[in-house]
Write an enzyme that holds these catalytic residues in place. Structure first.
Site, PDB file in Angstrom:
ATOM      1  N   ASP A  30       0.830  -1.206   0.000  1.00  0.00           N
ATOM      2  CA  ASP A  30       0.000   0.000   0.000  1.00  0.00           C
ATOM      3  C   ASP A  30       0.872   1.267   0.000  1.00  0.00           C
ATOM      4  O   ASP A  30       1.988   1.248   0.503  1.00  0.00           O
ATOM      5  CB  ASP A  30      -0.897  -0.029   1.246  1.00  0.00           C
ATOM      6  CG  ASP A  30      -2.043   0.954   1.143  1.00  0.00           C
ATOM      7  OD1 ASP A  30      -2.296   1.485   0.040  1.00  0.00           O
ATOM      8  OD2 ASP A  30      -2.707   1.200   2.173  1.00  0.00           O
ATOM      9  N   ASN A  78     -10.852  -2.882  -5.841  1.00  0.00           N
ATOM     10  CA  ASN A  78     -10.089  -1.872  -6.600  1.00  0.00           C
ATOM     11  C   ASN A  78     -10.755  -1.459  -7.915  1.00  0.00           C
ATOM     12  O   ASN A  78     -10.381  -0.445  -8.506  1.00  0.00           O
ATOM     13  CB  ASN A  78      -8.659  -2.348  -6.873  1.00  0.00           C
ATOM     14  CG  ASN A  78      -7.763  -2.304  -5.654  1.00  0.00           C
ATOM     15  OD1 ASN A  78      -6.808  -3.083  -5.523  1.00  0.00           O
ATOM     16  ND2 ASN A  78      -8.034  -1.396  -4.726  1.00  0.00           N
TER      17      ASN A  78
HETATM   18  C1  FPP Z   1      -2.146   0.202  -3.209  1.00  0.00           C
HETATM   19  O1  FPP Z   1      -1.632   1.513  -3.180  1.00  0.00           O
HETATM   20  C2  FPP Z   1      -1.613  -0.507  -4.323  1.00  0.00           C
HETATM   21  C3  FPP Z   1      -2.346  -1.095  -5.323  1.00  0.00           C
HETATM   22  C4  FPP Z   1      -3.799  -1.078  -5.395  1.00  0.00           C
HETATM   23  C5  FPP Z   1      -1.683  -1.759  -6.434  1.00  0.00           C
HETATM   24  C6  FPP Z   1      -0.526  -2.633  -6.073  1.00  0.00           C
HETATM   25  C7  FPP Z   1       0.242  -2.779  -7.287  1.00  0.00           C
HETATM   26  C8  FPP Z   1       1.566  -2.700  -7.412  1.00  0.00           C
HETATM   27  C9  FPP Z   1       2.536  -2.562  -6.307  1.00  0.00           C
HETATM   28  C10 FPP Z   1       2.099  -2.724  -8.745  1.00  0.00           C
HETATM   29  C11 FPP Z   1       2.720  -3.893  -9.244  1.00  0.00           C
HETATM   30  C12 FPP Z   1       2.358  -5.225  -8.844  1.00  0.00           C
HETATM   31  C13 FPP Z   1       2.753  -6.246  -9.611  1.00  0.00           C
HETATM   32  C14 FPP Z   1       2.520  -7.629  -9.201  1.00  0.00           C
HETATM   33  C15 FPP Z   1       3.420  -6.003 -10.880  1.00  0.00           C
HETATM   34  P1  FPP Z   1      -2.664   2.709  -3.246  1.00  0.00           P
HETATM   35  O2  FPP Z   1      -2.883   3.034  -4.668  1.00  0.00           O
HETATM   36  O3  FPP Z   1      -3.931   2.356  -2.526  1.00  0.00           O
HETATM   37  O4  FPP Z   1      -1.891   3.824  -2.508  1.00  0.00           O
HETATM   38  P2  FPP Z   1      -2.532   4.985  -1.616  1.00  0.00           P
HETATM   39  O5  FPP Z   1      -3.164   4.322  -0.427  1.00  0.00           O
HETATM   40  O6  FPP Z   1      -1.362   5.822  -1.255  1.00  0.00           O
HETATM   41  O7  FPP Z   1      -3.530   5.709  -2.461  1.00  0.00           O
END
Ligand code: FPP
Length: 252
Positions: A30, A78
């Site tokens: 996250d 998501n």
């Molecule tokens: C949460 O951060 C992250 C995600 C929903 C996506 C996770 C994906 C990756 C790390 C990219 C790559 C993965 C692979 C397997 C290639 P957020 O967007 O909720 O962050 P925030 O809470 O700061 O808004």
């Protein structure tokens, strides 16, 4: 009834004093969005930076004695994000698989995907199948990527299959115990996670591995995922080794 000769599920955890590191780590990656926003960049910039951290963490596993790594890449919730972010993430997953396929195959990483594939784009599903196949003979790190995954959704899908077996007469309701449902979960070939890590300062599990993490240890750390390093992973493994896990029992 899912049949897999590799099946290891079934809550075989036994009480242990601290010492050994975690065999299975699950990570809620996250903080990508906030990492990007802090740099005045779009959220997808953070996801791309986050994808780069995955390789470092996977490569650190053998040295830390971690045999299983499960990462939360996209949840069933998501889809509620903007169309631009969802499409960008799907394109990132396709690119990541194509780009990393060879390295994962040659570095003895066995990749599996968990989650519901039905809602995913067919091009992505084809790449996921290909990556699973290309790495299926590997016996090093078991990397499981949760994509369109939700713990409640997984339990609902598992229950549907279980109910079908009852209706067809291949499963006797009297024989159902807590070893039964895990055999129908997406994770049926994996041991339960020992340690669940969530980055970015949020202390919640967001529908990740709900059944499987019943006895996991948790680490909620402030680091945003794109800043997470192998060094921090090693520190968390070390801290885990000093914890006492009792699984409800009393250690004498
Ligand atoms: C949460 O951060 C992250 C995600 C929903 C996506 C996770 C994906 C990756 C790390 C990219 C790559 C993965 C692979 C397997 C290639 P957020 O967007 O909720 O962050 P925030 O809470 O700061 O808004």
């Amino acid at each position: 009834m899912p049949k897999d000769p590799d099946t290891m599920a079934g809550g075989t955890s036994s009480p242990s004093l601290g010492g050994a590191g975690p065999r299975h780590i699950a990570i809620i990656m996250d903080g990508n969005g906030r990492w990007a926003q802090a740099r005045g960049r779009p959220r997808l910039f953070g996801h791309h930076a986050g994808a780069k951290r995955v390789r470092e963490v996977v490569e650190a596993c053998p040295g830390l004695g971690v045999e299983y790594l499960t990462i939360f890449a996209f949840s069933t919730e998501n889809w509620k994000r903007t169309q631009v972010e969802v499409a960008g993430l799907m394109s990132l997953f396709r690119r990541y698989i194509s780009k990393e396929m060879k390295a994962l195959a040659t570095r003895n990483v066995r990749v599996r995907f968990i989650g519901d594939r039905l809602r995913l784009d067919s091009k992505l599903v084809k790449l996921m199948d290909q990556l699973e196949l290309e790495t299926s003979a590997n016996v090093g790190t078991h990397l499981t990527i949760a994509l369109n995954y939700g713990g409640r959704d997984e339990v609902a899908r598992a229950t549907k299959r279980l109910a079908r077996d009852v209706a067809e007469g291949t499963l006797n309701p009297e024989d159902i115990d807590e070893e039964t449902l895990p055999r129908y979960l997406d994770t049926h070939v994996l041991p339960d996670p020992d340690l669940v890590i969530r980055t970015s300062g949020e202390a919640r599990i967001s529908n990740f591995l709900l059944w499987q993490s019943a006895y996991a240890e948790y680490e909620f750390i402030d680091t945003l995922w794109p800043d997470f390093t192998a060094t921090e992973l090693a520190r968390l493994c070390d801290r885990y080794g000093r914890r006492e896990r009792r699984f409800g029992a009393v250690n004498t």
